[in-house]
Design an enzyme around this catalytic site. Structure first.
Site: not given
Length: 181
Positions: A113, A128-130
């Site tokens: 990431r 998604h941020y997760r």
């Protein structure tokens, strides 16, 4: 083909090193699974062309690993740019998962990431941020039930698509032996 916000996006990158400020992405692959880890589709597997100057920044481990796997030669022969990889990968993902629905899934996925954020921000923003990081479960298993680690081994080819298959298989193993859900 069924688009679903429950589908999971698995990604793996190979890079010229560990520092996104210095090093480059040299391969990307994606797989989409359903929530039960059944593979629905494999996305584009792309070696991203890099200059000889960028390849020269690799340390001995990267040079040996990526040469022995054939990736260095694929990079030299490749016509794909980072922009091509972004475009093709997003076009694939849009068929399976709405933007912002899936956590980014993989092994030590925080490192991937970081590279996406620096080099492919449009793709990074698709997730998604997760995170769904299989290596977190491995680290907990190593500390709490180390005997379970003997029951699973990865191929370790350091080719992006193979690494994703390893990650999915590893999470299936943990689901069966630890979570029993």
């Amino acid at each position: 083909m069924t688009i679903s916000d429950q589908n999971l996006i698995w990604v793996d990158l190979e890079m010229t090193g560990l520092d996104p400020e210095i090093h480059q992405i040299i391969e990307i692959a994606t797989i989409v699974t359903d929530a039960q880890l059944n593979i629905l589709a494999e996305g584009p597997v792309l070696a991203i062309h890099q200059s000889e100057a960028e390849l020269a920044k690799m340390d001995d481990w990267c040079t040996n690993t990526h040469t022995n796997s054939g990736l260095v030669e694929r990079i030299r022969q490749s016509k794909f740019t980072e922009e091509d990889a972004i475009r093709q990968t997003i076009a694939f993902l849009e068929q399976w998962v709405p933007k912002g629905a899936s956590p980014i899934c993989g092994n030590s996925i925080g490192q991937d990431r970081r590279f996406l954020y620096k080099h492919m921000p449009e793709l990074e923003q698709y997730f998604h941020y997760r995170y769904l990081d299989v290596s977190t479960i491995k680290e907990l298993t190593r500390r709490w039930q180390p005997e379970l680690l003997e029951g699973f081994s990865k191929k370790g080819s350091h080719l992006a698509l193979d690494d994703i298959h390893d990650s999915i298989a590893e999470l299936r193993y943990y689901r069966e032996h630890i979570f029993t859900i």
